[in-house]
Scaffold this motif. Structure first.
Motif, short mmCIF file in Angstrom:
data_model
loop_
_atom_site.label_atom_id
_atom_site.label_comp_id
_atom_site.label_asym_id
_atom_site.label_seq_id
_atom_site.Cartn_x
_atom_site.Cartn_y
_atom_site.Cartn_z
N HIS A 266 0.86 -1.19 0.00
CA HIS A 266 0.00 0.00 0.00
C HIS A 266 0.90 1.24 0.00
N PRO A 267 0.49 2.32 -0.67
CA PRO A 267 1.33 3.54 -0.71
C PRO A 267 1.73 4.04 0.68
N LEU A 268 0.81 3.98 1.64
CA LEU A 268 1.16 4.44 2.98
C LEU A 268 2.18 3.49 3.62
N THR A 269 2.02 2.19 3.39
CA THR A 269 3.00 1.23 3.92
C THR A 269 4.39 1.54 3.38
N LYS A 270 4.47 1.81 2.08
CA LYS A 270 5.77 2.10 1.46
C LYS A 270 6.41 3.34 2.08
N GLU A 271 5.60 4.38 2.34
CA GLU A 271 6.13 5.60 2.95
C GLU A 271 6.63 5.33 4.37
N LEU A 272 5.83 4.59 5.12
CA LEU A 272 6.23 4.28 6.49
C LEU A 272 7.50 3.44 6.53
N ALA A 273 7.62 2.51 5.56
CA ALA A 273 8.77 1.60 5.54
C ALA A 273 10.08 2.33 5.27
N LYS A 274 10.02 3.49 4.64
CA LYS A 274 11.25 4.25 4.38
C LYS A 274 11.96 4.65 5.68
N ASP A 275 11.18 4.83 6.74
CA ASP A 275 11.74 5.26 8.02
C ASP A 275 11.74 4.14 9.05
N ASN A 276 11.32 2.94 8.65
CA ASN A 276 11.18 1.85 9.62
C ASN A 276 11.74 0.57 9.01
N MET A 329 -3.16 -5.61 -2.49
CA MET A 329 -3.29 -4.32 -3.16
C MET A 329 -4.14 -4.45 -4.43
N GLY A 330 -4.23 -5.65 -4.96
CA GLY A 330 -4.90 -5.84 -6.25
C GLY A 330 -6.41 -5.82 -6.18
N TYR A 331 -6.99 -5.77 -4.98
CA TYR A 331 -8.45 -5.74 -4.89
C TYR A 331 -8.88 -4.57 -4.02
N GLY A 332 -9.93 -3.87 -4.46
CA GLY A 332 -10.40 -2.72 -3.70
C GLY A 332 -9.35 -1.63 -3.67
N THR A 333 -9.05 -1.12 -2.46
CA THR A 333 -8.09 -0.02 -2.32
C THR A 333 -6.79 -0.49 -1.69
N GLY A 334 -6.67 -1.77 -1.38
CA GLY A 334 -5.48 -2.26 -0.70
C GLY A 334 -5.54 -2.01 0.79
N ALA A 335 -6.74 -1.68 1.29
CA ALA A 335 -6.94 -1.46 2.72
C ALA A 335 -8.32 -1.98 3.11
N ILE A 336 -8.43 -2.49 4.33
CA ILE A 336 -9.72 -3.02 4.81
C ILE A 336 -9.99 -2.50 6.21
N VAL A 418 -19.79 -0.33 -7.08
CA VAL A 418 -19.74 -1.69 -7.61
C VAL A 418 -18.29 -2.02 -7.94
N GLN A 419 -17.84 -3.17 -7.50
CA GLN A 419 -16.48 -3.65 -7.78
C GLN A 419 -16.56 -5.03 -8.43
N PHE A 420 -15.50 -5.36 -9.12
CA PHE A 420 -15.37 -6.68 -9.72
C PHE A 420 -14.10 -7.34 -9.23
N ARG A 421 -14.18 -8.61 -9.02
CA ARG A 421 -12.99 -9.39 -8.66
C ARG A 421 -12.04 -9.51 -9.85
N LEU A 422 -12.62 -9.50 -11.04
CA LEU A 422 -11.85 -9.67 -12.27
C LEU A 422 -10.85 -8.53 -12.44
N ARG A 423 -9.60 -8.89 -12.69
CA ARG A 423 -8.56 -7.90 -12.93
C ARG A 423 -8.10 -7.97 -14.38
N ASP A 424 -7.49 -6.91 -14.86
CA ASP A 424 -6.98 -6.92 -16.24
C ASP A 424 -5.97 -8.04 -16.41
N TRP A 425 -5.91 -8.54 -17.62
CA TRP A 425 -5.15 -9.74 -17.96
C TRP A 425 -3.71 -9.36 -18.32
N GLY A 426 -2.78 -9.67 -17.44
CA GLY A 426 -1.37 -9.44 -17.72
C GLY A 426 -0.83 -10.49 -18.66
N LEU A 427 -0.34 -10.05 -19.82
CA LEU A 427 0.02 -11.02 -20.85
C LEU A 427 1.52 -11.15 -21.07
#
Length: 855
Positions: A266-276, A329-336, A418-427
């Motif tokens: 998650h973007p916030l996790t990445k920022e926090l990890a820079k100092d931790n 991170m691939g579903y929703g917003t990456g936070a619950i 409305v959200q979908f579980r389906l993600r774009d197809w990485g080829l």
């Protein structure tokens, strides 16, 4: 003249080939019919599972030919992929040589089966003619906005130096190298399948001729849900973040919120990890996890307390913010927001770290608080709510979800989404043996599509073995001394080709369309596609029920958008049948190091339910396992054809079990099938020797049975009830064998039997037809039609029960009055003997069904 499959089968295959019997053309006024089996990977060996799949399609194709249809029945090979590259690494050879050698072998194995295939349309997906048109499709889809490039987190094997699909990560390790898989952010190509998620979902309702379980599997994979997107305000801003936005499909459980979970990337996790450093190490550890759903469910739940908190929108204590290894991170917003009482993963996490578990609802008749198993009733089940945000007391989960979304929107706390579980197809795939992605990278122009006149962008074939060493990890195309060097199609300056190749699912997602015009100079020919599409009957394994079919449905729509398929072909498969597997026992011993050793069926002798090797060693038996080359429990069709003939193999795989279920291959079953076909041939020979002038009796009875069999077999074939149809053919063979009818009636019966057997046993049927003087080839003869008048029964057989036990039966005219039936029953020998001069206590005649005599 004895039945000799080794003589008759090559003879009739040659005659079909000479007459081009199965070559499909658009000419004529016949209605078209397109039957297709999922094409095979060229592993080099067919097994009986292949035979079963292709025989099912062949039965349908031959039946449709005989019912006046213009049939397209093609065959090809799904030929790109890692197995060929692995074989090259193991043997020092080349993937191309390995693949085409295997294709030649498999074609040689298929042809003796007598399949009604139009071999003139055969192709392999590794043919430059095929993948060049696939590259043209890619360019058209790129222009239409259906393809894009972006950074994405992928599974990276640091030893093989390639991206792995989730399914290739086993226990966090690369499936081939065994190395710890890393998460890396790479620039990848994607198909925008998610843009069609709603359409792909809604169209499932129209696929009436697909199995319900397949439609449900597709529905679940697309995974449409309506939930709530809301932001939890941080109690103190952190690294430029004022809040954490979550998407939840269960906003109704908001009162049970216990903590906020962030994805490790998650973007916030990445920022926090820079100092931790500890958080950075934890995030790196999470990157090595197997991220398939099944693995995530089983994995130990781990977390890291960030020390941050958010405001609780319902009031009360702030909620702690944790980084959790099960949040993606691939579903929703990456936070619950986590509600441990009603989600097992949240509960396992909360119990491990001592976080609150707040019951949000109870069963209507049970107030027991959640302990170590989350209470997760169906959304349609009514429950009793506790402090539910929208004020509900007794309601279903779905009712509460809808009410809570309305409640939150009115208060400005969030927005229904409305959200979908389906993600774009990485080829993108980092390997040699695949379809090259037709773009170049130019320092001046950036990423530039290749010009269509330069297609195909063919893979380099290294004949002397010096340019490509497949034993070195990584993508061989990156190491080729010259292949990637090119000129920019836009500015003409030196540039480099894209070295990623396409996911092999791409190859199989449009092959059905290419079969309509396999040699066209464009991906499809408009007239041919309009004539042959859709596939009327598609046949294949349930293991392809999700991705292959979903991707094919997407591609059909993309090909319509780009002008390669008509709108009517947006759903490419009108009917789908998923067949069961052919199984066989596994015979296993262990070597001196305790490792399993698997033995082929032909190397084992069975005695008294035990298996023995040639040296007398007893092998363990694992019953009814899927045929697998790795377990050596495969049966070679060539050996069966050599010993019994192709028709025996075909008959057995169709007769022993309903086609949607598994069937176990046994030597005794094959032998029984062979004996029956021999009986049919001998019956034909016997009828041929009947005196033409001799009078027989029972002609009408025989022909009546014949017409009933026509009706039943026709129904069986049309409904994929092949085993039921064959059971009727067994029965009619027995009736014919006992018949004393005239030569003309018996000849008509045996020729009709041959026609009904022709889709299953085409060689034997042709020989019987010729032996009886039939005109032309039986494959071209029209399918017999049951005479309705002959199906009307003029008499009925009534069982006679005496005190509840069946003792005899009588045959009477169907319209015989009840009192006349009673007189015949009382005169029946068995009844007279049982009465012994007395009168029956009761005599009950159920018209057309049964007679009960109570003494």
């Amino acid at each position: 003249m004895p039945y000799a499959p080794s003589d008759i089968e090559p003879k009739w295959q040659a005659k079909w080939a000479e007459a081009e019997t199965f070559k499909a053309t658009k000419a004529g006024a016949k209605p078209k019919y397109y039957v297709l089996e999922m094409f095979p990977y060229p592993s080099g060996k067919l097994h009986m599972g292949h035979v079963r799949n292709y025989t099912m399609g062949d039965v349908i194709a031959r039946y449709k030919m005989s019912t006046g249809h213009n049939v397209l029945h093609p065959m090809g090979f799904d030929a790109f992929g890692m197995p060929a590259e692995n074989a090259a690494m193991a043997s020092g050879g080349h993937p191309k040589d390995w693949t085409y050698g295997n294709i030649d072998t498999m074609v040689e194995q298929m042809k003796p089966l007598g399949l009604s295939l139009d071999w003139s349309r055969m192709f392999a997906t590794c043919d430059p003619e095929y993948y060049g048109q696939q590259q043209a499709l890619f360019l058209d889809m790129l222009e239409a906005g259906l393809v894009y490039r972006k950074n994405a987190v992928v599974n990276w094997d640091p030893v093989d130096m390639t991206v792995l699909a989730n399914e290739q990560v086993i226990d966090g390790k690369g499936w081939r190298s065994g190395a710890e898989v890393e998460k890396r952010e790479l620039t990848q190509w994607f198909f925008k399948i998610s843009d069609m998620a709603d359409e792909l979902l809604e169209a499932l309702d129209g696929l009436d001729n697909w199995p319900a379980k397949v439609r449900l599997m597709q529905e679940n994979w697309i995974g449409k849900s309506r939930g709530l997107e809301m932001t939890f305000d941080l109690t103190a801003p952190a690294h430029g973040h004022d809040g954490i936005t979550v998407y939840t499909t269960r906003p109704d459980t908001l009162v049970g919120a216990s903590f906020i979970g962030l994805a490790p990337d998650h973007p916030l996790t990445k920022e926090l990890a820079k100092d931790n450093a500890d958080l950075a190490a934890f995030a790196d550890e999470c990157k090595k996890m197997d991220t398939t759903e099944a693995a995530m469910e089983k994995a130990e739940k781990k977390g890291f307390d960030t020390g941050l908190t958010v405001e609780n929108p319902l009031g009360g204590d702030p909620l702690p913010v944790w980084v959790a290894n099960f949040v993606m991170m691939g579903y929703g917003t990456g936070a619950i927001f986590a509600c441990p009482a009603h989600d097992q993963r949240d509960l396992d996490f909360a119990r491990k770290y001592g976080l609150p578990v707040i019951d949000t609802f109870f069963a209507l008749d049970d107030d027991t608080p959640v302990a170590n198993e989350a209470f997760v009733p169906a959304k349609t089940e009514k429950v009793r709510w506790v402090n539910q945000p929208a004020g509900l007391t007794e309601a279903t989960g779905q009712e509460a979800i809808d009410a809570t979304i309305d409640w939150a929107e009115k208060r400005g706390l969030g927005q229904g989404k409305v959200q979908f579980r389906l993600r774009d197809w990485g080829l993108s795939r980092q390997r040699y043996w695949g379809c090259p992605i037709p773009v170049v990278h130019c320092d001046e122009c950036g990423v530039v599509p290749e010009k269509k006149e330069n297609l195909p962008i063919a893979l380099p074939y290294d004949e002397d073995g010096k340019a490509i060493d497949f034993n070195i990890p990584g993508n061989p195309l990156d190491r080729h001394p010259s292949w990637r060097n090119c000129t920019c199609p836009k500015c003409g300056q030196p540039a480099q080709r894209e070295t990623d190749t396409m996911d092999t699912f791409v190859d199989s997602s449009w092959y059905f369309a290419r079969f309509t015009a396999p040699h066209a100079a464009t991906p499809t020919d408009a007239d041919d596609a309009a004539y042959w599409m859709n596939v009327d009957q598609y046949i294949g394994g349930i293991e392809h029920a999700i991705l292959h079919l979903l991707y094919s449905r997407f591609f059909a729509r993309a090909m319509h958008i780009t002008g390669h398929l008509p709108e009517s072909a947006k759903e490419p498969f009108d009917a789908l049948f998923t067949q069961g597997m052919v199984t066989h026992a596994i015979y296993k011993t262990t070597d001196e190091k305790g490792r399993p050793v698997y033995h082929y069926p032909q190397d084992v002798t069975l005695k008294d339910g035990k298996a023995f090797l040639a040296d007398g060693t007893e092998a363990d038996i694992v019953p009814s396992a899927k045929m697998s080359k790795s377990k050596n429990n495969v049966v070679d069709p060539a050996a069966i054809v050599s010993e019994y003939g192709a028709d025996t193999a075909r008959w057995f795989v169709l007769s022993d079990s309903p086609p949607e279920r598994d069937v176990e291959w046994t030597a005794s079953g094959a032998e029984a099938a062979s004996k029956h076909l021999t009986r049919v041939w001998n019956l034909c020979d016997k009828i041929g020797q009947i005196d033409r002038d001799a009078k027989g009796h029972g002609d009408e009875d025989l022909l009546r049975e014949m017409h009933k069999t026509i009706r039943d077999v026709t129904g069986g074939v049309e409904s994929f009830g092949f085993n039921a149809a064959i059971a009727k053919l067994y029965g009619f063979t027995a009736v014919l064998a006992k018949s004393k009818a005239s030569y003309s009636a018996q000849r008509q019966a045996i020729m009709t039997l041959a026609q009904l057997m022709a889709p299953m046993t085409p060689h034997l049927a042709e020989d019987i037809w010729a032996h009886q003087g039939g005109e032309g080839l039986i494959v071209n003869a029209p399918w017999p039609v049951a005479d309705e008048a002959m199906l009307v029964e003029s008499s009925v057989t009534l069982p006679i029960q005496i005190n509840g036990k069946r003792r005899d039966e009588i045959t009477v005219p169907k319209d015989m009055p009840k009192d006349e039936v009673e007189k015949l029953v009382l005169a029946n020998e068995a009844v007279v003997r049982a009465l012994d001069g007395a009168s029956p206590k009761k005599l009950i005649v159920v018209p057309g069904r049964i007679v009960n005599v109570v003494i």
